[in-house]
Each structure stands twice: as C-alpha cells, then as structure tokens.
Design a protein around this motif. Structure first.
Motif, short mmCIF file in Angstrom:
data_model
loop_
_atom_site.label_atom_id
_atom_site.label_comp_id
_atom_site.label_asym_id
_atom_site.label_seq_id
_atom_site.Cartn_x
_atom_site.Cartn_y
_atom_site.Cartn_z
N LEU A 1 -9.79 2.59 7.07
CA LEU A 1 -9.41 2.66 5.65
C LEU A 1 -10.34 3.63 4.90
O LEU A 1 -9.87 4.48 4.14
CB LEU A 1 -9.43 1.28 5.01
CG LEU A 1 -8.31 0.33 5.50
CD1 LEU A 1 -8.45 -1.04 4.83
CD2 LEU A 1 -6.91 0.90 5.23
N PHE A 2 -11.63 3.51 5.12
CA PHE A 2 -12.54 4.42 4.41
C PHE A 2 -12.35 5.86 4.88
O PHE A 2 -12.45 6.80 4.08
CB PHE A 2 -14.00 3.96 4.56
CG PHE A 2 -14.40 2.99 3.50
CD1 PHE A 2 -14.06 1.65 3.59
CD2 PHE A 2 -15.08 3.40 2.35
CE1 PHE A 2 -14.40 0.74 2.60
CE2 PHE A 2 -15.42 2.50 1.34
CZ PHE A 2 -15.09 1.17 1.47
N TRP B 1 -9.27 7.02 3.00
CA TRP B 1 -9.50 7.22 1.56
C TRP B 1 -10.39 8.44 1.32
O TRP B 1 -10.28 9.09 0.29
CB TRP B 1 -10.15 5.97 0.95
CG TRP B 1 -9.24 4.78 0.97
CD1 TRP B 1 -7.88 4.78 0.91
CD2 TRP B 1 -9.62 3.39 1.05
NE1 TRP B 1 -7.39 3.49 0.96
CE2 TRP B 1 -8.43 2.62 1.04
CE3 TRP B 1 -10.84 2.72 1.14
CZ2 TRP B 1 -8.43 1.23 1.11
CZ3 TRP B 1 -10.84 1.33 1.20
CH2 TRP B 1 -9.65 0.59 1.18
N ASN B 2 -11.27 8.73 2.26
CA ASN B 2 -12.21 9.83 2.07
C ASN B 2 -11.71 11.17 2.60
O ASN B 2 -12.37 12.19 2.39
CB ASN B 2 -13.55 9.51 2.76
CG ASN B 2 -14.36 8.45 2.01
OD1 ASN B 2 -14.00 8.06 0.90
ND2 ASN B 2 -15.44 7.99 2.60
N ARG C 1 -9.88 14.69 3.16
CA ARG C 1 -9.46 15.78 2.26
C ARG C 1 -8.06 16.29 2.61
O ARG C 1 -7.53 17.14 1.90
CB ARG C 1 -10.44 16.97 2.40
CG ARG C 1 -11.90 16.59 2.29
CD ARG C 1 -12.29 16.31 0.86
NE ARG C 1 -13.58 15.64 0.78
CZ ARG C 1 -14.16 15.35 -0.37
NH1 ARG C 1 -13.58 15.64 -1.51
NH2 ARG C 1 -15.31 14.73 -0.39
N LYS D 1 -4.05 11.74 7.59
CA LYS D 1 -4.35 10.66 6.66
C LYS D 1 -3.40 9.48 6.87
O LYS D 1 -3.82 8.32 6.86
CB LYS D 1 -4.22 11.19 5.22
CG LYS D 1 -4.56 10.14 4.17
CD LYS D 1 -4.62 10.73 2.77
CE LYS D 1 -5.05 9.69 1.75
NZ LYS D 1 -5.20 10.28 0.41
N LEU E 1 -4.47 5.66 7.96
CA LEU E 1 -4.19 4.50 7.11
C LEU E 1 -3.21 3.54 7.77
O LEU E 1 -3.32 2.31 7.59
CB LEU E 1 -3.68 4.96 5.73
CG LEU E 1 -4.77 5.61 4.86
CD1 LEU E 1 -4.18 6.17 3.58
CD2 LEU E 1 -5.88 4.62 4.52
#
Lengths: 288, 288, 288, 288, 288, 288
Positions: D43-44, D47-48, D50, D56, D60
C-alpha cells in the motif's frame, strides 16, 4: 578491517539436542547483557576513542573476541535445535505430554523464522537492539559500564550452567565463565590504569569543575523511605570513596522548592487552562 | 506505599523558555541513562532484594529520590517549552531564519502530543523502555550497574550544563550533578560494604564454584587485534584485581576448535541442505 | 574466530566537519538497510547454514567485509562531528542563524550520549535491532533478501552521495557504492548457482510438494482495485517466471467464503457475547 | 478509498481449536515477513509511486489482497483459540500434564489482552512495526524487497503447514502458499517489465552515474575468511549478471587506509583525550 | 475482503511543498494516536468480535474509512515533500540560513529511505507498532479506548491545523477534524447502545461478580498527595457514576500490609541472600 | 517529592508459588494497560497540567497510588517465583512431564535475568515503554484515556482472577479490581466535573472553532462495508451525544477526490519516474 578464521574459539557441541534449553541460551546471544552487547559496545568504544595505543587496542581485542562468542553460541544453539520437534502436531502432543511440554517450552520462531538456527534475540524472542550499548567517549564511564556488563553476563552464564546437565554445554559455558572472569578483572584493572595515567578520576567526569556543582549536596544521603536502616552503612558517614568529602545523612529531608505552577498554555495547543484561559484563546483567535 | 509532597526537591525554573534545549534535556528524563532509568532500576532492585535492612533501605531511598528528579526535569521541560513557536507556519519561518531554526531544532511531539509538556522519551523522541533497567537479585552485579548509570548520567548532565547559559537551568543541573556525585560514591561504598559483610566478592557471582569454570582461561588476554599495544597495560601481567590469579598475555591466539559443520536440517523446515538432503526429504514425506 | 587489523578497508576522512550530515550518514550504519544489517544478516546466515564450502565461505567473506564498513562509517561520523557546536547556547544561536540551523539539524545524542562519536542508530536516532536481519536456513530465500538489501543500500548511498559536496565523503561513498554493485551482482550470481547446483528453485521453497498447495490460485492475479490497468503487464498473462504455469487475470474477484461468525466467547474472559451469552456465564459461574 | 465485503477471501475454519498452534500462526499475521508486512509495504509503495498505470495498479491490487489475508488469518486464530484453557489453574494443571503443556505453549496475551482474539504480533508476542516495510520510491529496489518477502513468507507458510494435521488449517495454508507462489512470480515478472520498459536496470539505481562510483572495486570479491572456497562459485570470475563487468577474486585483501586516529575531542564533552588534552580544557574553561 | 477505488476520500493537495510540515504531519499517520492506529484497532476489533450485526458492521465501516485516511495523509505528505531540498549540501546551507533551517527541520529519512514519500512512522520518525491498538473482545472497554483515540486524534489534528497557513492542508485537516467529531460522537453513542441493549455496564466488565471484588475499597479515594484539594471534586463524595455506590474520601491512608520480606533465593541463581544463605548454598552444592 | 513507607498498600502473598502464573501476572505490571502505564500516565499528566488544585491533586493522588500497585504486584511475582524449577535440566523434565510443562510455561528471564524477581515487562516478556502513556495537556482527552485504561485494566485483572485458584492471589486481585472500579468511576466523574466547570466539552477539544472544521461531514456515518446493518444503531440517526447535531447515514459513499497523481520525483533521489523523467535527470546532472 576484520578477518575470519573458520575454527571456533572454543568447542560448541552439546551431547544431545535440547530445544527448550536453546531458547534459554539465546539470552547470552541477544539479551541486554549478552555477547552481542559486549561485542558491539567494545567495538564502538574502540572506534570512537580519541586515544590510540594500549587502551584502544585492549578494547578492540576484546570486542573482536566477543564476536567469536556470538559465533560459538549461535553454533551451539543450532546444534541444540537439531531434531527439534518443530513439526509436532497437536495430535502428536495429545499422545505425548513430554513432547507437548517441549513444544510449549520452545521458541516457535526457531523453527518458523530461523529454520533451526539461532536468532539475534533473547530468551523471550525479543530482538537485540543498539540501545543496549554505550560508547560515550569517556573511558572511565564506559569501563564502569563494561564491568557491569561482565558481572551481569557472568551471573547469567552461571545461572544457565545450572540449568542443564549436558556435558558439552557445560564445557562451553565453563569457558565463557572464565572469559567473563578475565574481562571483569581486565576492566577493573583498566579503571586503575586510567587513574594511574592521570586520565580520569572519581566522580566521573573528573574534569567537570567542582566549583560549578552544588557541593552542598554532593555527599548527602536523603532518607526518603520511612525508617533509618540506611544510616547503618558506610555510605552514611565517613570519608567518600572519591577521597574528596564526608558522607552526611539527612534523616528528614524536605522539598527545597515550592509546588510548581505552570502558566496557562498556548491556546492553540488546547491544553486545559485555568478558567479565564478561554478568554485569551478568543482574543488570540480574533487577532490571529 | 508512596506519598507525594507538592514541593519540588529542588527549584526547576529557567530564566527563559528554550524549546530546542527542552528537547535535549529530555535525555535526562527518558534516555537510557536518564532519571527514569535509575528510578525504576533502584525501585525494582529494592522490591526484588532478599535482604531486609540497610541495603534495601538505601536502594529504596535512592529510587524514591530519582522519581523526584523525573518530576523536577519534567517541570523544567514544561517551562522551557512556554511560548514555544509551535504554531509557527512556513510563511513565518521564511521571514525569520532564527524562528525557522528553532522550529527545526524542536521535537514536534512536544507540541503535537504533549501540548507543551514533557514526554517520557529521550532527546530524539525515542520512548523510555523497561530494558534499560536491571534488577538481577545479585546486589554486587546490580551495584556495578548502578555505578555505571551514575557515571554516564553525571557525564550527560555535565555535557548538558555546557550547552546552555540559562542560569536557572544551570542551577538545577548543578544540583543534579551533585546528586550524581553522591550516588557514584554511595554505590562504590556499597560495593565495599558487600565485600566487608562477606556477601559478595569478585569475580561476581562469587559463589559460583571456581573449580567448575575453565580456569586455564580465567586470566588470559587474547591479542586478537594485529599489533601488541594491549600488552602494555596492567591488565596484561601481574596480579589480577580479584586477588586470585595472574594476568597472562597470548600474543597469537588460535582457534581451539575446528570449523563447525552443522548436520542436514529437518527437510520439513526447508533449510538448504547439502545435495542428497533432498532424498531424505522425499523419504520422510512418503512415510509421513 | 575473528581478527582485527588496525587499518581501514578504505579511507574515511571528510574534508571538513559537518554535524548535520553526520546525522544523515547514520542511516548507513544503523538503518534498516545499513551496514550493520548486512553484516549481521550475512554472519548469521553463514553460521546457520548447513552447507560447508563455497556458499558458506562467500557469505562469511561478505559479512566480515560489512563489519569493516561499519568501522569506516563510524570513523567518518566521528570525524564529521569534530568541532560540532555541541555546547552552542541559545544566546549564541540567537545571534547566528546558521549556527542555530546546524544545531537544529544535528542529532543531540551525538554530543550528549556519544561524546562526538557514532551511535548504533539510524538518521532519526532510532536504534538498530535484530529484527532487521533474516537467516532462514533457506539460501534462496535469504539470497533474495540479500539482493534486496544491497539494492536498497546502494540506493541510499547514492542519495547520500548527492547530499554533500565534501570530496572526502564522496570518495568513501564511491567505494561503498562500488561494493554494493559487487554485492548485488554477487547475490544474483549466487541465486543462479543455487539453481544450477540443483539446490533450490522457484517458487521458494522448491521442495514443498506442489500438489499440496491450492494450485487453482497459484498463478492468478486478483484485480482488487477498481480499474484494470494491472492487466497490462506481463504478470497478467503468459508463462510465469518459474516456468511452471500461465498467468491468469480475474477482473472481478469474489469472496470465496461467507462472512465468518465467531461463536460466543468464554464467559470467564468477558468478551461481549450475543444476548443470551450472559446466561451461559451465570450457569458456568454457579457450577464453577 | 477502500470498501469492505463481509465474506472472507478464502475459508478460515479449523477442524478443532488448538491454542498452541494459534500462537505459532501469529507469525503469518504480525511477523517481520507476515501478511501485515506485505499489505502495508505494497500500500505504501502504491501511494508513494510516481507512475500511474499498470505498476501502481498492480501494487495496490496486491496490497489490498494482503489485507484480506490478515483478515483470514485473524479469523483463523480466533477460532483456534475457542475453548482455550485460559482459566486453567495451577491445580488443574497439576492433575493434567497435557493441559499443563498446552497452557505452557500458549501466548497468555491471547486470553488476557485479546480475550480470545488475534493480536497484531508475531509468534513470540512481539508487536508488528513499521520498520518491517519499505517503500523507497524506486520500484526495482522495492520489487526486489517484495520478492524476498514473498519467498520468506512462503517458506514460513510451508513450515507452518507441516506443524499441524488440522485439515481446515491446511486448506487455508494451501491457499496462502498458492498466493505466495503467484506473488513471487508476479514480482519477478515486474522486475523484467521494469527493465523492458527501460525504467530501471542493474545495479539499482541504474541512473547513478557509473563514472562516479569507484569502479576499481565494483566487481571484486574480497576473500576475508581464511581459506578460498569462495573462489569456486560463478561470483568469483566471469561476466557479472548486470552485464557490465567481470568478477575478480582478491585472495589476500589488505586495508586500503591506515589506522584512523581521531583528534582530541571537545573538552566540554569530557571524552577521554590523550594526555595534554586536559590542558586544552583548562585553557578553554578560563577563556569561556 | 477489501476493494480499493482509486479516488481519495477527500482532496489532499497542499498549496505548496513544506518538508518541515510533512515531518510533523507524520504524527497523524504513524503516531500512537494516528490514523494507522484507529484503522488497525477497529479492523481487529471487528474481526475479533463475537456479535454479528450492527456493532460489527459499524466497527468495520469505520476501520475501513480510517485506511482511506492513511491514504489521504500519505498522499499529502508526498506532495508536501515535492522539491524538498534533500540534496542540499553544507555549502548551500552556509549561504542560506533559511535553507539550512529547513534541512534541519526535515526528517532525513523522508529523502534517504522514502525517496520523497511517506513513512509508517510518527513526527520523530519512530515507527508505528502493534502495541498501539487494542481489541479485547469486550466492546465496552474497547469503545472507551476508541473514544479516547478519537479525542486525542482530534486534539492533534487541531494543533496541526494551527501550525500551517497552507490552504490545501487546512482544507484536508478540516475534513479530518469533522470525521473525528463524528467518531467521538459515534463511539459515545455506541457506549449508550451497549448499555441499552443490556450487553455491558459500568464498571466494565459488568459480568464480573461484584461479591468477589473487595467492595470495601470500590468507591474510596486515597489521598496520597499531601494536601486535600482532591476532596473538592464530585469524585470524593456523593453517588458514583455507575449508580452502585457512594464515593468516600480517606484523608490519611495507611499501608494495609506490613513490609514484605522475601525468603532467601535459590542459591543456584546467586541472588544476594542474607548471611547464612551461603550455608544453604554449600549444602545444596554438596548434595547436588 | 516522594516518600516511601515500607508497608504494602495491600497484602501480596500467594498461598504457594506458581511460576507459570507469575509470567501471566506480569501483564498487570508491564503490559500496555498495566499498573506502570497508569502510574506514569497520571504522574506525567499531573506534572504537565496547567491547573493547580483539585484536578492536579486528584491526578497525582492516583498516580502515586498506582506506583504502590506496581510494588504490590512485583512482590507477588517474586513470591510466586519462589522455588521455581529454574535449574531443572532436560533429564529432570524427561522424567516428569508436569515439571516439563511448568518449565515450558515460565518466562525464562525470570530466572536468568531477574534471579527470581519481577521484570518491567508484560506476559510475553516485552518491555514496558513510554509510548503507552499520554499526557496531552488537555484534561478531557486525557481523562478519556484514563477511563479506557481503567476499563482495560479491570478487564485484564478479572481474567487473571479466573486463571488461578490461589486464595492469596485472589485476595490481592479482589483489591485491585475494587481500585479499578473506583478509578473508572472517578475519571467518569472528573469528565462530568470538567464540563460542569466549563473547562471542556465534546467534541474535544471544545475550543477548536467549529466553523473551521468541515461541518458537512461532522455527523455523517459512511457505510464502507457492503451491507447496511450499521444503520440500525443510534449512531446512524437522531441527535448526537455532543448535543450539537443530528447523525446522518450515507449508504453508498463515493470518493470525494480523484485519483492522486504524484509529479515526477527529484532525479537525485532515484525514485522511479514516468518515462521522460530520465531526461530531467540528465539535464539536472549536466547543470549540477
């Protein structure tokens, strides 16, 4: 720079496996007073010291030896875990209370995480950490900590010696105990050497200008427990070990300052203030 | 049972607030060698000791006093935080580098978590924890740890004394330094008393039967760093401080045991075994 | 057994002190991916391995080298801290914003605890701990962790390289970066060697009988985020890297089991039970 | 934003309770390599990151799935704890060694703290913490960590599979094992995709200008253990996996820098300085 | 099972970057009272509860929402870190005090470890851990903890609101504050509902048989601080909130038991025993 | 300032030793909700409060009492450990399954570290730490935390009461349970008093200007779990406990902001950027 030789400093071979004891022995690897602590404490003291020569060399000699102790103990733990009943199921345990007890007394992470090898943790599985060590730059303060570590370490090794009748384990611990004897003596000798060399004295740090401390209270024992048994020891009267004063006993000590009252807090932090503080908050808010 | 009197043991009032210094002073509250450590270390030593009388009373007197030091320091921190620029915004900082620097040097939790009050943490915000204390039941080992704690503690107080020119802070620290002087002396005296009373000796624990440790290595210094500077101190030759042996120096120590080879691991743990281990696994699996 | 030579593996001399950078550089000593982690990870892997020979030797070679990196970095930190304005007072800072900023950016424990020396902690002062390492006994799983550690470590070294213009620091980091390059390559090569030697394979552990895992879900990607961008990579279709299956994409995955309902808890634990549970409690109490 | 559906991803129902096994299974919830770690790590990372799009989304998707694994395992633990003999007294244990063994093998916090429910802790009761995860922003370094996590995780699940004969538990673990197979494959595929997309390469980070690292040591193996078994693997000669160099073996590596000597420390920090340092202190004090 | 939608629950876009504030805002992600705490606390409470239906659903609704708050805050932190002067060198800082101050006020791990992204840590960089949450199975005790968490959380959000003048940040925090208002209210309502449904009462746990507690002391306030201000509140007299008793004030409480004296310890543990204990040790040793 | 009286607040004498129970009882000393937590929480709240008088006095009365509870419990643990089979060897255990089970159920550190005395740790041996306490300056938020602590504490004491049939232990716990009853009531009364005195209100902090929070969402329940059972409680409609609004239920909540897209990261941090980001890096490097 370090070099590694494949032999062990001393033999680390149990007569037979004992997974419950392996869990206990972890205290000497990764406990607050275990070998990892003294290894890293001495290495960092050596790397941080300002004095090249005999002190630095002694410290690094000893730190390097303690690493070999971590190695010995890890090898011993791995061998104690041989054939540990890691995969023992509940059914097997139901039929065999001794097996059940062994399973209960093991650290399950020895199997699940370590695959039958040692962990960098203590006898409850708590991981070793860097707060266990000190390397303050002041050799007297650090040698005091080193004596303490070796005394606690030898105490724990002696206790663990009594918790097994495995001859191989006892032989290794007899070596560890001897090394702790040496290291207790060595750091006590080093404290004397520091004084003899004029590098430090009591109270540590000796360089702090005594006139700046509040000497009225430098040799006073405050009796804060009701009853005066504490007046009976040599810490209550007579000359102090640092040779600079006389112990004094205060049987009925009193607070030297009145009850502190803090001013109202910043309203923007919403601490509970005395009535009226709310006004300040509103003013500040209007202005802000 | 404890009782609380509202006055402080000593005044804890800074001349003016200084939030950056408040962060540093936290080391004396919740650092590994701070007042919380000695308070809890002494209280647990007192509660766990087997000897009623002067030792227990001394220990509890001192633990009770150290709690009052946590109180003094917490009060001081709260006062140092008064008016801390907690709510300083980025824009305000852009215009005011000194403000920006103060904000940068603060512990943000002093405002966000503590609302302008002290935390039970050290100068980096790391929380105090119970691994910092020792209460082993063996008073000699514990008094050694107490001397070390008071030496490190006085060292840190002296460093902090030099980091401020606030007269009020310096006055309080001058008191703390004096108490650390007393406590260093007191525990050194107590070590002598333990010996005089025949309760303990070196090497600690003195009751461990010396014949059971491997005495061949009890007074030997292994030179494990290349170079022999460590031979120059009194730890390398002559009588040992415990009065029981002579130091010996081994310039070129060798491993005393061959390279350890661990047997193949339990296939059900999937450690990487030497080739052939896979066979064992398959057999075990078929049978199991 | 270890031996220590007094020279450093590589020069560790900054052009000039920089206490703020010293704090940052601590990440490479005591951070989760720092040199202490790889040193201890490799040493424990070496001590715990069941395979004597080239793998064990490689692992211990590298662990022994990483200890020398901790030594280099600790030396560098101590030199970066030379003349750090530890004793800078608030008044001095008020007059000198740059000084104030430096004080704010330092780790205060470098002065208070370490006396100008390195700590076994990371860039925020958080202590290194034994949970950062893994030595599972399974070399493939561990070499995977080693590659990850070297990749994260090189990434951090590269970032730190860009945060200074000190030539001496950059030279040392250029050496560290090179060693991380080597170690990334080395562990990748070792993974290939394990496969070539028939000791392990993907998915790790290769010895787990594939028939026992639920193969229906071994190569399935569940799209649990709304939107199907994740279908576009090679992880969504085609052959899997382990050579044993084909990726499958499930765009709209559903729960495979109904809502779990736990039975009423033991009344003696006082969990909140559904109405009626109270009755059971009273019965049990009467009987008990 | 997240949504929760009440069903479980897969059934989590043991055939019968087993509190000792519940303690072990906690490793998969809150251990360093447990489901909480991968859930939060992914998750981090998501979220982090780019890069919007397939990477991504994949990250997730997987993080969201791992949360469901924490849910499955927590449910399983609660059911394994049903009827655990939490309130078994010493007298009951005296009469019943099997009961005693079970009590001994339980985590007492399962009853005292959790009231028969799961904890966010590992198999020794040590709490999960945020240092177990990494989200560095560099996808290659992070995917390397992800492969490692899935390999260690599958290894631990396989070990736990062998520690029970409960059919319900084994069914759930067979699902977990399959998912670990998928995720190992998926992250290996994603590493290939990153290279194919030209986003990263070895050694990571690929963007660091190679000319700036000390290339003389980029492909060199230092033989720091006595003995040369480590020369036998493919890591000692031939082309490196990154395709950019040739491995080189240094059988007898030497320190590249002389013994470091630190200058005298700041007298106001009271580090032990070489004789003469005391003078500096006194001068500084007079002036100061 | 969880599903993830790509949108944020609420916008998380600052007007401009502010790395110093990013460090502070971490408190709401990974602090003891941050969003991660409430997310995991509620999810574990939901998974561990014995009561299906409205309570379980409410708990899981809220836990699922809090995860979305971690997501919002992590996004905000990453954006606040944009363009942070991570690579600012000492020389650059020397020339630019504001830059220096910013560098000093940052968490260096935001750059070194996180690459410009959020960490699972608090405002000092201390990692979040599983001891912050409670899921006891008793809904009343847990809802009490939930109210406390929402009150502390709202307090911290309010403080952080005042520490910035960034409109985008303030808008997001205004949303968070509103949610904390809701959740405080919701858990207070749920406490009332538990009572109305007859599931729990005060004092918690209500099922513990009152006759078994020592009722003589159930409603008594012991005045253990010198002075009697504490007699002035409603906690000192009148009916108790649980409706079951009357408060009673004891102005001068006394110990109810004499000083405890522990018997001599096991000689094999080497605790310091009273004189004579040494004899026991020798006997035991001879026999043993 | 504190004073210590030698008697215990209440008798702490078990009928007979029980080392397994001693391990469990540690939860009340050093667990997250144990006596050490409330002692330190109340003392720090008292020292940090801005309001002299009845509140401060009540808080310090209670904190001082809780210290006496730590003392009672530590004494009890030491007595429960008397004669614990610390030195039981594997051979002895093989012959005696009950002994084996006891050894398995003990905390080995009670013997190895504590020498038969209590530790500052919980029932798994995890050390107490300063993050367990809160002293926010806001009395309402803190009293909420105090109620929660007393509810969890009484719950755990009740569970432990049921885990022994030792009359002496039960008598002491009956006293502890009574004190927890008092303290739950006392803090609930203090919350009412704060409101009556106009010092705080709900939602806490009451001083935060309501117009600044996003009131649209202050009383809204988002149904984020599929299914609407959560609509059935009083938290979903009707007036809110703070008396300031009406609950509102949103059955199908949507994200209020679009998917966040982070901009390319700083090339000097080597985060993986979208294709094209590499160019920026090269430009920056050329210029830099």
């Amino acid at each position: 720079v370090f070099f590694h030789a494949k032999g062990l400093q001393f033999e680390a071979k149990p007569d037979k496996p004992d997974a419950v004891y392996a869990m206990k022995l972890q205290e000497l690897i990764g406990g607050a007073w275990g070998e990892m602590t003294v290894a890293m404490q001495y290495l960092f003291q050596g790397w941080n010291t300002r004095i090249p020569g005999k002190y630095k060399d002694l410290i690094l000699d000893t730190g390097t030896e303690e690493l070999a102790h971590v190695e010995m103990l890890s090898t011993m733990v791995a061998r104690l875990l041989e054939g540990a009943p890691a995969e023992a199921t509940a059914r097997a345990c139901d039929d065999n209370p001794v097996l059940a007890a062994i399973v209960g007394g093991q650290n399950p992470q020895h199997a699940i995480v370590g695959g039958g090898g040692a962990l960098l943790a203590d006898a409850t599985g708590y991981p070793w950490n860097g707060k266990y060590i000190v390397a303050s730059g002041n050799l007297m303060a650090d040698f005091r900590a080193n004596v303490a570590a070796e005394a606690q370490g030898r105490l724990q090794a002696a206790r663990l010696y009594n918790m097994t009748d495995d001859h191989g384990v006892k032989q290794m611990l007899a070596f560890n105990l001897a090394r702790d004897t040496m290291h207790q003596n060595q750091w006590l000798a080093a404290i004397e050497e520091l004084k003899a060399d004029g590098l430090e004295e009591e109270p540590t740090p000796g360089d702090f200008p005594q006139g700046k401390e509040n000497e009225e209270f430098s040799y006073t024992l405050f009796n804060l427990s009701i009853g005066e048994e504490s007046a009976e020891g040599r810490w209550a009267s007579g000359p102090t070990p640092d040779g600079k004063g006389q112990f004094r006993y205060v049987a009925d000590p009193q607070p030297l300052a009145p009850e502190p009252v803090l001013p109202p807090g910043d309203p923007e932090l919403y601490a509970t203030n005395p009535p009226g503080g709310g006004l300040v908050a509103k003013v500040k808010e209007k202005l802000g």
